[in-house]
Design an enzyme around this catalytic site. Sequence first.
Site, mmCIF file in Angstrom:
data_model
loop_
_atom_site.group_PDB
_atom_site.id
_atom_site.type_symbol
_atom_site.label_atom_id
_atom_site.label_comp_id
_atom_site.label_asym_id
_atom_site.label_seq_id
_atom_site.Cartn_x
_atom_site.Cartn_y
_atom_site.Cartn_z
ATOM 1 C CG ASP A 1 65.150 37.746 31.585
ATOM 2 O OD1 ASP A 1 64.508 38.468 32.382
ATOM 3 O OD2 ASP A 1 64.606 36.930 30.820
ATOM 4 C CG HIS B 1 61.804 39.814 30.945
ATOM 5 N ND1 HIS B 1 61.870 39.036 32.082
ATOM 6 C CD2 HIS B 1 60.576 39.614 30.434
ATOM 7 C CE1 HIS B 1 60.739 38.364 32.235
ATOM 8 N NE2 HIS B 1 59.917 38.729 31.259
ATOM 9 C CD GLU C 1 56.586 36.848 31.774
ATOM 10 O OE1 GLU C 1 55.952 35.842 32.134
ATOM 11 O OE2 GLU C 1 57.772 37.041 32.078
#
Length: 776
Positions: free
Chosen positions: A200, A275, A340
Site C-alpha cells: 500500500d 495505493h 480508489e
Amino acid sequence: MSKKFALLVIVLVLVLFNGCRTDRVHEHISLIPLPVEMEMVGGQFVVVPETPIVYDDEQLASVARYASALLGLFDGDRSVDGFSPDVQQAKDAIRLRIITDYDDRLGDEGYYLAVQPDGISISANGTAGVFYGVQTLSQLLDSFEDGRIPGLHITDYPRFAYRGLHLDVSRHFMPIEFIFRYIDYMAMHKLNVFHWHLIDDQGWRLEIKKYPKLTEVGAWRVDMPEVHWNERPLVNDPDNATYGGYYTEEEVRAVVEYAAARHIRVMPEIEMPAHVMSALAAYPEYSCTGENLGVPPGGVWPITHIYCAGNEATFTFLEDILLETMELFPYEYIHIGGDEADKTNWKACPECQARMEAEGLADVDELQSYFIGRIEAFLNAHGRQIIGWDEILEGGLAPNATVMSWRGEQGGIEAARMGHNVVMTPGSHCYFDHYQGDPAIEPLAIGGYTTLAKVYSYEPVPEVLTEEEARLVMGAQANVWTEYMPTPDHVEYMVFPRLAALSEVLWTPAEHRHWGDFSRRMKTQYKRYDRLGINYSLSAFQVKVKPEIDPLNKKLMLNLHAEAYQPEIRYTLDGSDPDNHSPLYHESIAISESGTLKAAVFVDNRSMQQVLKRDFIIHKAFAAETKLVYPNSPHYDGHGPYSLVNGIRGTKSFSDGNWKGFSGHDMIAVIDLLEPQSINGISVDALQTYASWIFLPREVRFEVSADGISYQLLDVVDHHISPYESRRLIHVFSTSREADDVRFIRVHAKNLGFCPPGHSGEGEPAWLFVSEIELW
C-alpha cells in the site's frame, strides 16, 4: 402441560434443529462454528493424556501430529501411535480415517465425527476434512474439561468454499511471529483463505530480489504517532524513515507452508494501479510525473500518484514483480487491488493519452480496464487468476476476474449477473476496523459501527440474485485495515470476538443460525480466547440504551440491553459507577428529570467494566411536537419523530442511533411548545466526520414565533472549524438570548452543500448530522 404435549414439543425441536440444542448435555457443548448436524447417542468416552491417535493413511501423519499438539493445549501431551491399516479396530483411541469411496455430501472439507465408548472417530474424504474434525474435537474437549465427552455423532461441512480473513501489514508492519499466530486463529475458526495485504502507499512489505529498493526504500517511512493519521503531511526524508519492515522470501515461504499445513491458502495482494506510493518512492520513473513524494507517513487522499498506464516499462516492472510473487505463493488467486485510483495524472499524461488513442479507449476508466485486463492476461498465461476490489468493474470487467465487493454488495451483484465469481466483504458487516462498541470507551477507530450481533446477522448471498447467480458467491471475508491498529494486540482486539460470528456465517447453514444460541456458546469461546492469550474485545458486554418518549407524561423511558447471553445489567441514576448492590435492570426505567445513567453487565458478581454513561436533559422542548421542513435520510432517523427533543445527545459515532442525517439538505426544525413561554436560550449540536462526508453546518439560525407564522430572528451562530478538520468532533451551536411569549421555535442549520475540493466525495452532497435541540 400434558406429558404428551411436552414430548411433542421436544420432538419438534429435535427435527427443526437437528438435535443441536435439545437437552442439558447439549447446553454444555459450545462449538463455533455450529455443525450441520449433531445427534446424542448415549454413553461417553474419556480422553486422557495417554489416549493414542491412530490413522489409516500416511497423508494424515501431519494432521495426527497437529492434533496431538492442539489437544495437548487442554489435557496434556498426546501420543501418536501412527499408521494402522484398520484404525476401526483400535480401541480407546482417537481414530483418523480417509473415506475409501468419496462422499459427495461432505465434499472436500466436511467430516464425520463419532464419540463412542470405545473411542473417537473422525472420517473425511481428505486431510482437510479430518483437520476440521480435529478442530471440533478440541472444542468438545474444551466444553468438557474433565475429558468426558458424551456419545454423539456429528456430520459437518462448510456452507461456503471461500472463508477469508484479511490483514493489512502496510499501514503498520506486523512481526512474523504474529502472522503465524493469526493463521492459527484462522484454523481455530475453520477459515481457509488468508488475504495478506502486503502493498500500500504506506509501506512495501514483500522482498522482491530483482527490485531491492522496494524494501530498501519502500518499506520504511517517517513515524508521526503524535499526529492524527489523516493529518500527517507527505515527507520525503529517507534519513529519518526508520518505521516499517518487510518479510523476506524465506519468511514468506515459511508462512505459506505453515498455513498449508492448516489448510489455509495465502492470497497476496499486489496493489495496482493505485495505493503504490511506497513503490514509486523507490522507483518514481513508473509514475506519470516521475516525482518522488516519499513513503507517506499517514493517510493520502485523493490518490493521484499512481502507476503510469502509458509507460510500457511499467508493465515490465509489474510482470517481474508478479513472477517472483507467483514463485512464493502457490494459490491460484493473486489480488491486484484496483481500488480508489484517482486518474487525474492519467488525463494529463502524454503517454497515457497516447495509449488511449492507440488502443481506442474512450476515457480513463477504460484505460484502467485495459490496465487490469493486461495484468489478468499475464497471470492467466501463468495459470493464475486475478481478484480485485469492485472498482475493477469500472470501464469494463476483465474476462476471468473475480470481484471482491467492499462498497456494499452492488459490485458483487453486478459481477454475479455478468457471470463472474464474487467474494462478499461489504463495509457494513465485514470491516473489522470499524467500531464494535461505544466510541466513548473504545480505542480510536476509523469510524463505522459493526457490532458482534451485526456481523452475525450478515447474509452473504443477496436476495436479488437468481439461484444460478447465487452459486457464483464463493463466500465472504473480514477485512482488517490497520491505520489505527499499530500493534498485534490492537489487531486482536478488533478481530475478536467478531471473527467467531463471521466464521459461523460462512460455515453453518443459514437456517441453523440463531443469535441467542450463538451468544450462549460465546461464553465458552471467551474462555478459549483467555487460554490462548487473545486480547479480545468485551464490547458484547457493553450496555446499550434504547429510549422511548412518553409524550403524554413527559417522561423518557429507557430500555437497556447487551449482546452478551442473558446479561445481568445493574445501573445507577446518580452518576456513580454501578456495583453488585446497584438496582438490577428488569423493566423500562422512567426518567422525568435531568440526570446521568450509568449501567454495566455483571458476571459472577463482577462488573465487566464496560460502563455505559448517558446524560439525559429534560428541557423545555423535551417531547415537544417537532416538524422538519426537509426529511432526514431514512437510514439515519435517530430514534424517530421525537429524536431531536428526547434529551439525548449523540456520541462521536454517526451510527450510534441518536443522530438524524441530512444529505445535501439543510436541517430546518419547527418545534411547537403548545403554549407561550419565556425562554433563556437554545442550542443544537452537530457532528463532523470528514472521512464519512459529514460536515458541520455553515451556520445555525435560531428564530422564535408566537403564532407559527411570523418569526423573529433571535440569533445567527457560526463557527471557525475547517471542513478539512479530520478528527471526529461534536460542536454545539448555542445562543443565550432571551425571549418572551414564545410558542414556536425554528432552528435552521445550513448544510455545507457539497464535499469540498480535494475530499474523496468532492462535488457530492455533504451530510449534516444533528442529534438534540435543547431549550431552557
